[in-house]
Design a protein around this motif. Structure first.
Motif, PDB file in Angstrom:
ATOM      1  N   SER A  20     -77.399 -12.572 -70.731  1.00  0.00           N
ATOM      2  CA  SER A  20     -77.722 -13.996 -70.670  1.00  0.00           C
ATOM      3  C   SER A  20     -79.233 -14.202 -70.652  1.00  0.00           C
ATOM      4  O   SER A  20     -80.006 -13.272 -70.425  1.00  0.00           O
ATOM      5  CB  SER A  20     -77.087 -14.631 -69.426  1.00  0.00           C
ATOM      6  OG  SER A  20     -77.620 -14.035 -68.264  1.00  0.00           O
ATOM      7  N   VAL A  50     -77.070 -25.052 -76.133  1.00  0.00           N
ATOM      8  CA  VAL A  50     -75.635 -24.832 -76.265  1.00  0.00           C
ATOM      9  C   VAL A  50     -75.289 -23.453 -75.713  1.00  0.00           C
ATOM     10  O   VAL A  50     -75.750 -22.434 -76.243  1.00  0.00           O
ATOM     11  CB  VAL A  50     -75.180 -24.957 -77.735  1.00  0.00           C
ATOM     12  CG1 VAL A  50     -73.674 -24.765 -77.849  1.00  0.00           C
ATOM     13  CG2 VAL A  50     -75.604 -26.307 -78.314  1.00  0.00           C
ATOM     14  N   LYS A  51     -74.468 -23.449 -74.647  1.00  0.00           N
ATOM     15  CA  LYS A  51     -74.034 -22.205 -74.000  1.00  0.00           C
ATOM     16  C   LYS A  51     -72.528 -22.001 -74.102  1.00  0.00           C
ATOM     17  O   LYS A  51     -72.058 -20.872 -74.109  1.00  0.00           O
ATOM     18  CB  LYS A  51     -74.426 -22.221 -72.516  1.00  0.00           C
ATOM     19  CG  LYS A  51     -75.905 -22.300 -72.273  1.00  0.00           C
ATOM     20  CD  LYS A  51     -76.193 -22.363 -70.775  1.00  0.00           C
ATOM     21  CE  LYS A  51     -77.658 -22.533 -70.490  1.00  0.00           C
ATOM     22  NZ  LYS A  51     -77.919 -22.622 -69.038  1.00  0.00           N
ATOM     23  N   ASP A  52     -71.778 -23.076 -74.158  1.00  0.00           N
ATOM     24  CA  ASP A  52     -70.321 -23.008 -74.178  1.00  0.00           C
ATOM     25  C   ASP A  52     -69.833 -22.310 -75.450  1.00  0.00           C
ATOM     26  O   ASP A  52     -70.176 -22.744 -76.558  1.00  0.00           O
ATOM     27  CB  ASP A  52     -69.762 -24.430 -74.106  1.00  0.00           C
ATOM     28  CG  ASP A  52     -68.247 -24.467 -74.049  1.00  0.00           C
ATOM     29  OD1 ASP A  52     -67.601 -24.119 -75.067  1.00  0.00           O
ATOM     30  OD2 ASP A  52     -67.704 -24.824 -72.992  1.00  0.00           O
ATOM     31  N   PRO A  53     -69.043 -21.230 -75.311  1.00  0.00           N
ATOM     32  CA  PRO A  53     -68.574 -20.483 -76.493  1.00  0.00           C
ATOM     33  C   PRO A  53     -67.832 -21.341 -77.514  1.00  0.00           C
ATOM     34  O   PRO A  53     -67.984 -21.141 -78.719  1.00  0.00           O
ATOM     35  CB  PRO A  53     -67.653 -19.411 -75.903  1.00  0.00           C
ATOM     36  CG  PRO A  53     -68.113 -19.253 -74.489  1.00  0.00           C
ATOM     37  CD  PRO A  53     -68.601 -20.613 -74.053  1.00  0.00           C
ATOM     38  N   LYS A  54     -67.052 -22.302 -77.058  1.00  0.00           N
ATOM     39  CA  LYS A  54     -66.316 -23.159 -77.988  1.00  0.00           C
ATOM     40  C   LYS A  54     -67.261 -24.042 -78.795  1.00  0.00           C
ATOM     41  O   LYS A  54     -67.081 -24.242 -79.996  1.00  0.00           O
ATOM     42  CB  LYS A  54     -65.306 -24.022 -77.227  1.00  0.00           C
ATOM     43  CG  LYS A  54     -64.159 -23.235 -76.645  1.00  0.00           C
ATOM     44  CD  LYS A  54     -63.234 -24.122 -75.849  1.00  0.00           C
ATOM     45  CE  LYS A  54     -62.152 -23.291 -75.168  1.00  0.00           C
ATOM     46  NZ  LYS A  54     -61.350 -24.069 -74.241  1.00  0.00           N
ATOM     47  N   VAL A  55     -68.264 -24.573 -78.122  1.00  0.00           N
ATOM     48  CA  VAL A  55     -69.234 -25.426 -78.813  1.00  0.00           C
ATOM     49  C   VAL A  55     -70.082 -24.582 -79.767  1.00  0.00           C
ATOM     50  O   VAL A  55     -70.359 -24.995 -80.902  1.00  0.00           O
ATOM     51  CB  VAL A  55     -70.116 -26.193 -77.801  1.00  0.00           C
ATOM     52  CG1 VAL A  55     -71.135 -27.078 -78.517  1.00  0.00           C
ATOM     53  CG2 VAL A  55     -69.256 -27.039 -76.867  1.00  0.00           C
ATOM     54  N   LYS A  56     -70.475 -23.374 -79.325  1.00  0.00           N
ATOM     55  CA  LYS A  56     -71.251 -22.487 -80.199  1.00  0.00           C
ATOM     56  C   LYS A  56     -70.452 -22.119 -81.450  1.00  0.00           C
ATOM     57  O   LYS A  56     -71.012 -22.045 -82.546  1.00  0.00           O
ATOM     58  CB  LYS A  56     -71.669 -21.211 -79.459  1.00  0.00           C
ATOM     59  CG  LYS A  56     -72.779 -21.426 -78.455  1.00  0.00           C
ATOM     60  CD  LYS A  56     -73.345 -20.117 -77.930  1.00  0.00           C
ATOM     61  CE  LYS A  56     -72.295 -19.284 -77.257  1.00  0.00           C
ATOM     62  NZ  LYS A  56     -72.817 -18.006 -76.749  1.00  0.00           N
TER      63      LYS A  56
END
Length: 173
Positions: A20, A50-56
């Motif tokens: 991270s 943007v950190k959220d895997p779904k958003v990425k």
């Protein structure tokens, strides 16, 4: 680190470790973008981390399938709040200055990230409307650059560059 070292040695990295980004480092990196010059000090810069895997993953899809956007620990979407500059400079402000201003901020972000031991890549190939939708940007905010960032898994070799004498012209072209 000397600025000249960061300028010369930074590379566009597309392979990241899963480590991270430290919160205090991220703050320094974002502040570097904030301190970039802007036309008439209009400061159109808006940053979406943007950190959220779904958003990425959605962001990578909007970036024409560039999967490394989703694989990086974070991606920063560098945006311009167009009316901030348009109010002062009209169409030239909204069509050119906001791009120049956010490009200066993006460059600062890249250099500070490198100085702190992180790798980045400038991503400009994306569907602007889809990226705006993914980050839920207000209508007046335009996404202009995506910067995936993390610890490098693989660092590319130095790319070839044109000689200085080939690109510098004195007085006239």
């Amino acid at each position: 680190m000397e600025v000249s070292t960061a300028i010369r040695n930074r590379r566009s990295v597309r392979n990241f470790k899963s480590d991270s980004v430290r919160k205090e480092d991220l703050r320094k990196i974002l502040n570097a973008g904030r301190w970039a010059p802007s036309s008439g000090n209009t400061q159109p810069l808006e940053l979406v981390v943007v950190k959220d895997p779904k958003v990425k993953k959605r962001l990578a899809s909007a970036a024409l399938g560039q999967s490394f956007v989703a694989e990086a620990p974070i991606s920063i979407v560098v945006c311009a709040n167009v009316p901030r500059t348009k109010r002062r400079y009209g169409e030239r402000g909204s069509q050119l200055y906001v791009i120049q201003d956010t490009a200066a901020a993006a460059q600062n972000i890249h250099l500070m990230a490198y100085a702190l031991g992180y790798a980045t890549c400038w991503v400009g190939a994306f569907d602007e409307e889809k990226v705006a939708d993914v980050i839920e940007a207000p209508e007046e905010v335009r996404p202009l650059v995506i910067i995936p960032m993390g610890k490098p898994a693989k660092i590319p070799r130095e790319p070839p560059r044109r000689d200085l004498e080939d690109i510098v012209h004195e007085n006239i072209f």
